[in-house]
Scaffold this motif. Sequence first.
Motif, PDB file in Angstrom:
ATOM      1  N   ASP A 167       8.017   2.404   5.595  1.00  0.00           N
ATOM      2  CA  ASP A 167       8.939   3.412   5.086  1.00  0.00           C
ATOM      3  C   ASP A 167       8.116   4.608   4.627  1.00  0.00           C
ATOM      4  N   TYR A 168       8.797   5.619   4.063  1.00  0.00           N
ATOM      5  CA  TYR A 168       8.083   6.798   3.577  1.00  0.00           C
ATOM      6  C   TYR A 168       8.783   7.393   2.370  1.00  0.00           C
ATOM      7  N   LEU A 169       8.011   8.152   1.605  1.00  0.00           N
ATOM      8  CA  LEU A 169       8.507   8.944   0.484  1.00  0.00           C
ATOM      9  C   LEU A 169       7.935  10.343   0.599  1.00  0.00           C
ATOM     10  N   ILE A 170       8.687  11.307   0.111  1.00  0.00           N
ATOM     11  CA  ILE A 170       8.227  12.689   0.102  1.00  0.00           C
ATOM     12  C   ILE A 170       7.684  13.006  -1.290  1.00  0.00           C
ATOM     13  N   LYS A 171       6.538  13.691  -1.313  1.00  0.00           N
ATOM     14  CA  LYS A 171       5.941  14.108  -2.583  1.00  0.00           C
ATOM     15  C   LYS A 171       6.737  15.268  -3.158  1.00  0.00           C
ATOM     16  N   PRO A 172       6.874  15.339  -4.456  1.00  0.00           N
ATOM     17  CA  PRO A 172       6.451  14.360  -5.454  1.00  0.00           C
ATOM     18  C   PRO A 172       7.450  13.204  -5.504  1.00  0.00           C
ATOM     19  N   ALA A 173       6.934  12.004  -5.521  1.00  0.00           N
ATOM     20  CA  ALA A 173       7.777  10.807  -5.517  1.00  0.00           C
ATOM     21  C   ALA A 173       8.260  10.503  -6.932  1.00  0.00           C
ATOM     22  N   MET A 188      -5.501  12.650   4.794  1.00  0.00           N
ATOM     23  CA  MET A 188      -6.670  12.452   3.922  1.00  0.00           C
ATOM     24  C   MET A 188      -7.936  12.659   4.738  1.00  0.00           C
ATOM     25  N   PRO A 189      -9.050  12.912   4.053  1.00  0.00           N
ATOM     26  CA  PRO A 189     -10.321  13.060   4.773  1.00  0.00           C
ATOM     27  C   PRO A 189     -10.841  11.712   5.275  1.00  0.00           C
ATOM     28  N   HIS A 190     -11.799  11.756   6.163  1.00  0.00           N
ATOM     29  CA  HIS A 190     -12.508  10.608   6.735  1.00  0.00           C
ATOM     30  C   HIS A 190     -11.626   9.766   7.662  1.00  0.00           C
ATOM     31  N   MET A 191     -10.433   9.396   7.210  1.00  0.00           N
ATOM     32  CA  MET A 191      -9.480   8.674   8.041  1.00  0.00           C
ATOM     33  C   MET A 191      -8.102   8.935   7.435  1.00  0.00           C
ATOM     34  N   ASP A 192      -7.191   9.456   8.252  1.00  0.00           N
ATOM     35  CA  ASP A 192      -5.865   9.742   7.699  1.00  0.00           C
ATOM     36  C   ASP A 192      -5.066   8.454   7.518  1.00  0.00           C
ATOM     37  N   GLY A 193      -3.928   8.577   6.871  1.00  0.00           N
ATOM     38  CA  GLY A 193      -3.110   7.412   6.577  1.00  0.00           C
ATOM     39  C   GLY A 193      -2.545   6.735   7.806  1.00  0.00           C
ATOM     40  N   PHE A 194      -2.300   7.501   8.865  1.00  0.00           N
ATOM     41  CA  PHE A 194      -1.769   6.914  10.089  1.00  0.00           C
ATOM     42  C   PHE A 194      -2.798   6.005  10.751  1.00  0.00           C
ATOM     43  N   VAL A 204       0.858  -1.186   0.000  1.00  0.00           N
ATOM     44  CA  VAL A 204       0.000   0.000   0.000  1.00  0.00           C
ATOM     45  C   VAL A 204       0.889   1.229   0.000  1.00  0.00           C
ATOM     46  N   ILE A 205       0.540   2.180  -0.844  1.00  0.00           N
ATOM     47  CA  ILE A 205       1.182   3.490  -0.804  1.00  0.00           C
ATOM     48  C   ILE A 205       0.138   4.429  -0.218  1.00  0.00           C
ATOM     49  N   MET A 206       0.443   4.969   0.968  1.00  0.00           N
ATOM     50  CA  MET A 206      -0.562   5.642   1.787  1.00  0.00           C
ATOM     51  C   MET A 206      -0.213   7.110   2.016  1.00  0.00           C
ATOM     52  N   ASP A 207      -1.071   7.990   1.507  1.00  0.00           N
ATOM     53  CA  ASP A 207      -0.935   9.403   1.839  1.00  0.00           C
ATOM     54  C   ASP A 207      -1.190   9.545   3.333  1.00  0.00           C
ATOM     55  N   CYS A 208      -0.537  10.489   3.958  1.00  0.00           N
ATOM     56  CA  CYS A 208      -0.681  10.651   5.406  1.00  0.00           C
ATOM     57  C   CYS A 208      -1.904  11.467   5.793  1.00  0.00           C
ATOM     58  N   LEU A 248       1.934  -7.111   4.645  1.00  0.00           N
ATOM     59  CA  LEU A 248       1.436  -5.993   3.834  1.00  0.00           C
ATOM     60  C   LEU A 248       2.302  -4.755   4.084  1.00  0.00           C
ATOM     61  N   PRO A 249       3.345  -4.573   3.276  1.00  0.00           N
ATOM     62  CA  PRO A 249       4.150  -3.364   3.430  1.00  0.00           C
ATOM     63  C   PRO A 249       3.326  -2.111   3.127  1.00  0.00           C
ATOM     64  N   ILE A 250       3.498  -1.097   3.958  1.00  0.00           N
ATOM     65  CA  ILE A 250       2.816   0.178   3.762  1.00  0.00           C
ATOM     66  C   ILE A 250       3.879   1.268   3.693  1.00  0.00           C
ATOM     67  N   ILE A 251       3.871   1.981   2.571  1.00  0.00           N
ATOM     68  CA  ILE A 251       4.820   3.063   2.348  1.00  0.00           C
ATOM     69  C   ILE A 251       4.062   4.378   2.433  1.00  0.00           C
ATOM     70  N   ALA A 252       4.456   5.210   3.383  1.00  0.00           N
ATOM     71  CA  ALA A 252       3.810   6.511   3.568  1.00  0.00           C
ATOM     72  C   ALA A 252       4.233   7.457   2.457  1.00  0.00           C
ATOM     73  N   LEU A 253       3.323   8.340   2.112  1.00  0.00           N
ATOM     74  CA  LEU A 253       3.601   9.368   1.121  1.00  0.00           C
ATOM     75  C   LEU A 253       3.153  10.692   1.729  1.00  0.00           C
ATOM     76  N   THR A 254       4.087  11.638   1.854  1.00  0.00           N
ATOM     77  CA  THR A 254       3.745  12.897   2.500  1.00  0.00           C
ATOM     78  C   THR A 254       4.464  14.075   1.860  1.00  0.00           C
ATOM     79  N   ALA A 255       3.838  15.230   1.953  1.00  0.00           N
ATOM     80  CA  ALA A 255       4.464  16.478   1.531  1.00  0.00           C
ATOM     81  C   ALA A 255       4.839  17.305   2.762  1.00  0.00           C
TER      82      ALA A 255
END
Length: 154
Positions: free
Chosen positions: A129-135, A83-89, A77-81, A104-111
């Motif tokens: 793990d995490y990546l910074i936008k833009p990836a 988001m509405p309704h329920m955040d990535g965390f 899963v590539i998960m934005d941190c 299930l590896p989950i890679i955070a995506l954040t700006a």
Amino acid sequence: SLFWFELPFEVSVPPHCASCSESAPSTPHYRLLVAEDNPIVARVLKLQLEELGHQVTNVADGLQAFELASHERFDAVIMDCQMPHMDGFEATRRLRELYTPQELPIIALTANARIVENYSTFSKAGMNDYLIKPALSQDLQRLLLRWVDSSAAA
């Protein structure tokens, strides 16, 4: 302001390389879930990942990501941190009740640079793990190979 333009490029296929080995190992292709609420970022990610050969399913918030990943199998899963309704965390914390980080590896995506300064924010939520936008495509592929392949080997 919104600007739009189209460029009419022709797609060319490179000729077969005589020195290329037919038996060269191919890059693995994964089934990925991308949770991103910004439709432009979601589309760019989908195109990047599909160009790398992956199958991509997009959802627009953490709740949708949790519900879909609860019932369908994804390699990662590539998960934005944020988001509405329920955040990535929160979505990650809930998914960790169902799957280990190896399953299930989950890679955070954040700006958000402030979050990135403190890696424990990601690890406490259960993100691999995490990546910074833009990836960049190569960064996405590098982390997928690192986490999905290591999960398969475990």
